[in-house]
Design a protein around this motif. Structure first.
Motif, PDB file in Angstrom:
ATOM      1  N   ASP A   1       0.788  -1.133  -0.215  1.00 55.36           N
ATOM      2  CA  ASP A   1       0.083  -0.016   0.101  1.00 55.36           C
ATOM      3  C   ASP A   1       0.874   1.263  -0.031  1.00 55.36           C
ATOM      4  OD1 ASP A   1       0.880  -0.144   2.701  1.00 55.36           O
ATOM      5  OD2 ASP A   1      -0.949  -0.052   3.641  1.00 55.36           O
TER       6      ASP A   1
ATOM      7  N   THR B   1      -9.130   1.282   1.626  1.00 60.68           N
ATOM      8  CA  THR B   1      -9.498  -0.048   2.646  1.00 60.68           C
ATOM      9  C   THR B   1      -9.416  -1.286   2.289  1.00 60.68           C
ATOM     10  OG1 THR B   1     -11.636  -0.026   1.826  1.00 60.68           O
ATOM     11  CG2 THR B   1     -11.143   1.510   3.851  1.00 60.68           C
ATOM     12  N   VAL B   2      -9.395  -2.249   2.847  1.00 64.34           N
ATOM     13  CA  VAL B   2      -9.110  -3.756   2.342  1.00 64.34           C
ATOM     14  C   VAL B   2     -10.237  -4.046   1.333  1.00 64.34           C
ATOM     15  CG1 VAL B   2      -9.101  -6.029   2.798  1.00 64.34           C
ATOM     16  CG2 VAL B   2      -7.757  -4.626   4.180  1.00 64.34           C
TER      17      VAL B   2
ATOM     18  N   PHE C   1      -0.015  -5.718   1.781  1.00 60.23           N
ATOM     19  CA  PHE C   1      -1.288  -5.303   1.860  1.00 60.23           C
ATOM     20  C   PHE C   1      -1.827  -6.081   0.470  1.00 60.23           C
ATOM     21  CE2 PHE C   1      -4.399  -2.714  -0.542  1.00 60.23           C
ATOM     22  CZ  PHE C   1      -5.430  -2.504   0.425  1.00 60.23           C
TER      23      PHE C   1
ATOM     24  N   THR D   1      -2.910  -9.353   1.644  1.00 61.41           N
ATOM     25  CA  THR D   1      -3.990  -9.440   2.332  1.00 61.41           C
ATOM     26  C   THR D   1      -5.290  -9.524   1.409  1.00 61.41           C
ATOM     27  OG1 THR D   1      -2.948  -8.029   4.126  1.00 61.41           O
ATOM     28  CG2 THR D   1      -5.565  -8.041   4.107  1.00 61.41           C
ATOM     29  N   VAL D   2      -5.150  -8.821   0.362  1.00 65.19           N
ATOM     30  CA  VAL D   2      -6.505  -8.788  -0.548  1.00 65.19           C
ATOM     31  C   VAL D   2      -6.635  -9.814  -1.017  1.00 65.19           C
ATOM     32  CG1 VAL D   2      -7.105  -7.550  -2.777  1.00 65.19           C
ATOM     33  CG2 VAL D   2      -6.090  -6.201  -0.901  1.00 65.19           C
TER      34      VAL D   2
ATOM     35  N   ALA E   1     -10.212  -3.082   8.063  1.00 65.84           N
ATOM     36  CA  ALA E   1      -9.182  -4.081   8.239  1.00 65.84           C
ATOM     37  C   ALA E   1      -9.440  -5.353   9.465  1.00 65.84           C
ATOM     38  CB  ALA E   1      -7.717  -3.699   8.492  1.00 65.84           C
TER      39      ALA E   1
ATOM     40  N   LEU F   1      -3.507  -7.479   9.090  1.00 62.04           N
ATOM     41  CA  LEU F   1      -3.129  -6.030   8.792  1.00 62.04           C
ATOM     42  C   LEU F   1      -2.995  -4.878   9.650  1.00 62.04           C
ATOM     43  CD1 LEU F   1      -2.316  -4.370   6.094  1.00 62.04           C
ATOM     44  CD2 LEU F   1      -4.834  -3.962   5.411  1.00 62.04           C
TER      45      LEU F   1
ATOM     46  N   HIS G   1     -12.151  -8.000   8.654  1.00 62.09           N
ATOM     47  CA  HIS G   1     -11.884  -9.237   7.788  1.00 62.09           C
ATOM     48  C   HIS G   1     -11.103 -10.162   8.495  1.00 62.09           C
ATOM     49  CE1 HIS G   1     -13.056  -7.620   4.160  1.00 62.09           C
ATOM     50  NE2 HIS G   1     -12.888  -6.332   4.498  1.00 62.09           N
TER      51      HIS G   1
END
Length: 261
Positions: A42, A85-86, A118, A121-122, A180, A145, A183
């Motif tokens: 990110d 945001t995620v 990041f 994470t996605v 974050a 995250l 999730h």
């Protein structure tokens, strides 16, 4: 010869933000090419960072194409980073994956995903997409995250972020942190079966190293964690970035080799 670069624009479905990306293909592109879809961290530079500029040509030397795109608010894409945001990242990834997979020259049986921090994470929050990939590479993945956000700012700044709704140190609205926390990556990774390679420095000051240990405990497919001793989040120690890049490039190359090659 130099790789062929194709610039593209597409729209993220939910946020309706204009995103930009590029396909990097071998100098003599052909049909049925393996493709690695790349998800950045990110950082504001996104795919403008040298790390993301340097890996695709090396993959091209093995006949592997790449697709790089910028999340909204990063690099070449439109949008506001303060609102990344995620959930917005997931929306961006879905649009990017659909675009990449639809290219007529892509061998859909040889798609890979390479995601950092990041971006990891996605990706990990989308098991239905990740399971369509033959190979998944994760560089210092942030599987929780919120810890990474906390490690990037002082205790006082974290308090200020929660109280005032904005962190000037991180450049994020409070919704970024709150989203974050909504999730759960580890519940999603229990549904992922793709072959996965993880790299992580055991001195990572942003994403705690133990997060990758937790991924090993939850991922369901063949998986391996490559530990980088005395290396931090950015692989800036002498020789670390080159070792990391070579690790993943060789891994994608070997994993994509056709049976009759």
């Amino acid at each position: 010869m130099e790789p062929t670069v194709q610039h593209v624009e597409f729209t993220s479905a939910t946020s309706n933000v204009l995103l930009r990306g590029r396909f990097v293909l071998p100098s003599s592109p052909s049909w049925n090419l393996p493709l690695v879809i790349m998800l950045t961290g990110d950082g504001p530079k996104g795919t403008k960072s040298l790390s993301w500029a340097n890996m695709p040509p090396r993959l091209c030397s093995y006949g592997i194409a790449s697709f790089l795109f910028d999340f909204e608010g990063l690099g070449y894409s439109e949008g506001e980073r303060s609102k990344l945001t995620v959930s917005r990242g997931i929306d961006n990834f879905k649009a990017a994956f659909t675009l990449a997979r639809s290219q007529g020259w892509v061998d859909t049986e040889r798609i890979g995903i390479f995601a950092a921090s990041f971006g990891a994470t996605v990706a990990l929050l989308q098991p239905d997409i990740v399971n369509q990939a033959k190979l998944v590479g994760l560089k210092s993945p942030a599987s929780f995250l919120a810890d990474a956000y906390a490690n990037e700012c002082s205790v006082g700044e974290l308090d200020k972020w929660i109280k005032d709704g904005f962190s000037s140190e991180l450049g994020y609205d409070i919704e970024v942190l709150q989203d974050a926390l909504r999730h759960n990556v580890y519940s999603c990774t229990q549904k992922i079966h793709s072959k996965t390679l993880i790299s992580h420095g055991n001195n990572d000051e942003i994403v705690p190293f133990h997060q990758s240990k937790f991924l090993l405990a939850t991922l369901q497919g063949e998986k391996h964690l490559e530990v980088f001793p005395n290396v931090g989040h950015n692989y800036s120690e002498e020789g670390a970035w080159e070792k990391m890049a070579s690790l993943f490039i060789s891994w994608f190359h070997n994993g994509f080799v056709m049976p009759n090659n």
